[in-house]
Design an enzyme around this catalytic site. Structure first.
Site, PDB file in Angstrom:
ATOM      1  CD  GLU A 133      -2.977  -0.768   2.187  1.00  0.00           C
ATOM      2  OE1 GLU A 133      -3.096  -0.048   3.215  1.00  0.00           O
ATOM      3  OE2 GLU A 133      -3.873  -2.566   3.000  1.00  0.00           O
ATOM      4  CD  GLU A 202      -3.829  -6.105   3.224  1.00  0.00           C
ATOM      5  OE1 GLU A 202      -4.586  -4.687   3.707  1.00  0.00           O
ATOM      6  OE2 GLU A 202      -2.263  -6.147   3.268  1.00  0.00           O
TER       7      GLU A 202
END
Length: 756
Positions: A133, A202
């Protein structure tokens, strides 16, 4: 199948973050030959075979080694192909700056290679991840961040692991690295190149539980819907984050998901309520079972899904069919109803299908519905915490207020706490001298790192009822610091000279450990301190009989930490009651976010802390508690976690994978009725029928109520077939319940039985 997974490394360096992740596949046997892992736009291929891969995050440091075999077995049983895990950088480099990112990454990858752990060596690792991320950081930091991302990617690829590398939320991930999606929903996601597969690394099964916040929960129906929606739009890899609770050893009485409350769970300071397997490896039912059925349904479609792209057919305003076909005549379909409130009756290939709102039906042969995301066939469990009858015989020790000594240093103004403590302690003493003609005293402030804008505990020596007020926006005391009640009136002390000392005396003496606990004089009996800040408590206890999971009930304490036999059980803060909300009945329909489906409003965010039985001796276990604010130690208790009741909530003609397989194999020649399956733990039996109704019952597990239509034989059926049994199954068939109580009405069977 044998599981393995990959995990990330996180490391902050010059404001950048490095993440290394490894993923391992579960296979039926260990391959001793050279294998390969490749990819194309459809899927990851292992040994030349495209795969739909279902993965789950299980952080190995958050579970004791004794738990691992059971966790892996439950993950396999739940339909997972892959386990994802992080390599915890801070565990390998407890002091920041001691190892460079590249050096550490090369070390870890080299160690994996030397052990033959990569798939091309015959090992289980099939994927690796570098960074996590980091893409959003590029928008803030610009060119330096983009250069770092490119460097990290090239460095990782240059390690030649023989398996693909991925980067999460990194739209500009350079080839051959695969960019992937993280979030509650990822059906919209498209990789940055057409030759890369659509991967969801995720799948957020819920959201964080924070101290002082209400407890979030993501319904099983919505999580299943999001995964089915991702697969129907061409996705081929899904990783549940988390599959087992990521927060140390937390116990929740309302465990219902390891996605949030997802599948399996543990403990911690910030509790990730995302789980499918709980702290001690218990399944969060009904979420674990509902997702297990989803995975089995997806696997029935796998040969078709990985060999073609979908044809999308409109079935209504909010309804679509995603149809996959392969060259050998195989066909699979996903029928989606995206309407948030209304049922839909659709016509697909000259057959009618009823679709609940916000749901997807899976048809592995383009004819027969084997699964619907809104129809939960798995049982739901209601847990109870049973207090052990023997309490703790406490002793206490009051930590001393620190004064100037050789370990003290000073400066003008207030310092940020984390830059001073560098993770060496949670505690930093702020000390300053104050003088006036009548009063001279030393003001000492104790605080906890990382708390935002709260009143902090202060201790004034020699001046009762007068203390400074502080606000923190980062960590530590940032000011202003004002004192009132002195002769000269209000006064700002922020810019006078302050002295600092890191840590508490009890920390330095290791009072939480077996050896350090005897280094001071403890008081006992009537002298034990209660509601006293900065107090250490200890007690000795024997391990309870049985094999039920154990937990500490810390609800009577304020805020602090707890250890058993020197091992950290976690941080507690029940004094900080959950705010936010509203905590109302949760509807699974509509997009989920962290503010939806909340519970525990006005209560402690976390109350129970798991105590692994493998950490206990038969006798003489040391329990140590450090209380920061002041609590009542005699309210602390050891509890066993047990099943109180189990429920089933099954509609007439609800799709069943088991029934489909029996018909497909020829074991059944006509449509079969679904069944309500109920099962207590192996050492329990069904002792009572709390509720049973075939008709139109209302409510959920623990709060069922009869509706306007009710078969009066409902209780008798379960008393006859289930009471006295460890498990039972009852078909949802009007004949069993004395006939149809309301012809022409869609009926269901709701039942709750007590386990003893």
């Amino acid at each position: 199948m044998q599981f393995t997974e990959c995990g990330p490394f996180k490391k902050m360096h010059n404001s950048f973050q490095l993440l290394l992740l490894l993923m391992v596949s579960l296979s039926l046997c260990v391959c001793l030959c050279t294998a390969s892992v490749t990819y194309d736009h459809k899927a990851i291929s292992i040994n030349g075979r495209r795969r739909i891969l279902i993965s789950g995050s299980i952080h190995y440091p958050r579970s004791t080694p004794e738990m691992w075999p059971d966790l892996i077995q439950k993950a396999k049983e739940g339909g997972l192909d892959v386990i994802q895990t992080y390599v915890f950088w801070n565990g390998h480099e407890p002091q920041p700056g001691k190892a460079a990112m590249e050096k550490f990454t090369r070390y870890i990858v080299g160690m994996m290679k030397s052990e033959g752990l990569y798939e091309n060596q015959g090992g289980p690792i099939i994927l690796s991840q570098i960074e996590n991320e980091y893409g959003p950081m590029e928008y803030e930091l610009g060119a330096p961040a983009r250069a770092y991302s490119k460097w990290a990617a090239n460095m990782a690829v240059g390690l030649k692991t023989g398996v693909p590398w991925i980067m999460c939320k990194q739209d500009d991930a350079p080839d051959p690295i695969i960019n992937t999606c993280n979030g509650f929903y990822c059906d919209y996601f498209t990789p940055n190149k057409p030759f890369k597969p659509k991967m969801w690394t995720e799948a957020w099964s819920g959201w964080f539980t924070e101290f002082g916040g209400a407890v979030p929960y993501r319904p099983a129906e919505d999580l299943a819907y999001s995964v089915a929606k991702f697969i129907q739009t061409g996705g081929s890899f899904v990783n549940y984050y988390m599959y087992r609770n990521a927060s140390c050893h937390k116990m929740s009485l309302s465990d219902v998901s390891l996605p949030i409350n997802m599948f399996i769970s543990t403990c911690g300071y910030i509790n990730l309520q995302r789980f499918i397997i709980k702290y001690v490896g218990l399944k969060r039912e009904a979420k674990w079972g509902h997702l297990k059925d989803l995975h089995r349904a997806i696997k029935l479609c796998e040969p078709v899904l990985v060999n073609g792209d979908p044809t999308v057919i409109s079935l209504g305003n909010y309804q679509k069919a995603y149809v996959y076909k392969n060259k050998t005549g195989g066909c699979a379909a996903f029928l989606a109803n995206d309407d948030k409130s209304d049922f839909a009756k659709v016509n697909f290939q000259n057959q009618h299908y009823n679709l609940p709102p916000w749901s997807i039906s899976i048809l592995p042969d383009c004819k027969t519905t084997v699964y619907n995301t809104a129809r939960v066939g798995a049982q739901t469990t209601v847990m109870k915490m049973t207090r052990e009858p023997t309490g703790f015989a406490w002793q206490s020790y009051n930590d001393e207020t620190e004064y100037y000594d050789d370990d003290t240093f000073g400066t003008v103004g207030l310092l940020e706490q984390l830059n001073v403590t560098r993770d060496a302690s949670d505690y930093l003493w702020y000390m300053t001298d104050l003088e006036n003609p009548k009063i001279t005293f030393k003001n000492v402030v104790n605080l906890r790192a990382g708390l935002n804008k709260i009143s902090l505990l202060s201790i004034a020596v020699g001046l009762p009822n007068i203390g400074p007020r502080f606000e923190t926006w980062n960590a530590g005391v940032l000011g202003p610091v004002t004192l009132s009640g002195l002769n000269e009136g209000r006064r700002d002390l922020s810019w006078q000279k302050w002295s600092y000392k890191v840590g508490l005396k009890g920390e330095i003496l290791s009072l939480h450990s077996l050896s350090g606990s005897s280094s001071v004089e403890w008081v006992q009996g009537s002298y034990v301190a209660q509601k006293q800040p900065l107090t250490w408590y200890k007690a000795v206890f024997d391990a309870p009989a049985g094999d039920e999971p154990l937990a500490l009930d810390m609800n009577s304490m304020g805020k602090g930490q707890v250890w058993v036999n020197g091992e950290s059980i976690g941080r507690y803060w029940p004094a900080y009651k959950a705010k936010g909300g509203p905590c109302t009945t949760c509807n699974y329909t509509g997009y989920y976010d962290e503010k939806k489906c909340l519970s525990n409003c006005g209560e402690a965010s976390q109350r129970w802390y798991h105590v692994p039985r493998s950490w206990l001796n038969p006798r003489g276990n040391l329990l140590v508690v450090f209380e920061e604010l002041g609590g009542i130690p005699y309210g602390v208790s050891l509890v066993k976690r047990e099943i109180y009741s189990v429920c089933a909530d099954i509609f007439e003609w609800q799709p069943s994978l088991r029934n489909y397989q029996m018909q497909a194999s020829g074991q059944a020649t006509k449509p079969l009725r679904p069944k309500a399956h109920l099962s207590c733990s192996p050492n329990q039996k069904i002792s009572e029928v709390k509720f049973a109704s075939f008709g139109t019952p209302q409510g959920g597990c623990g709060s069922f109520q009869e509706g306007s239509c009710h078969a009066h034989d409902s209780y008798d059926v379960f008393n006859k077939n289930c009471v006295g049994q460890q498990s039972c199954a009852v078909a949802v068939n009007p004949e069993i319940f004395g006939g149809d109580p309301c012809p022409g009405v869609l009926k269901k069977l709701s039942v709750e039985v007590i386990c003893s």
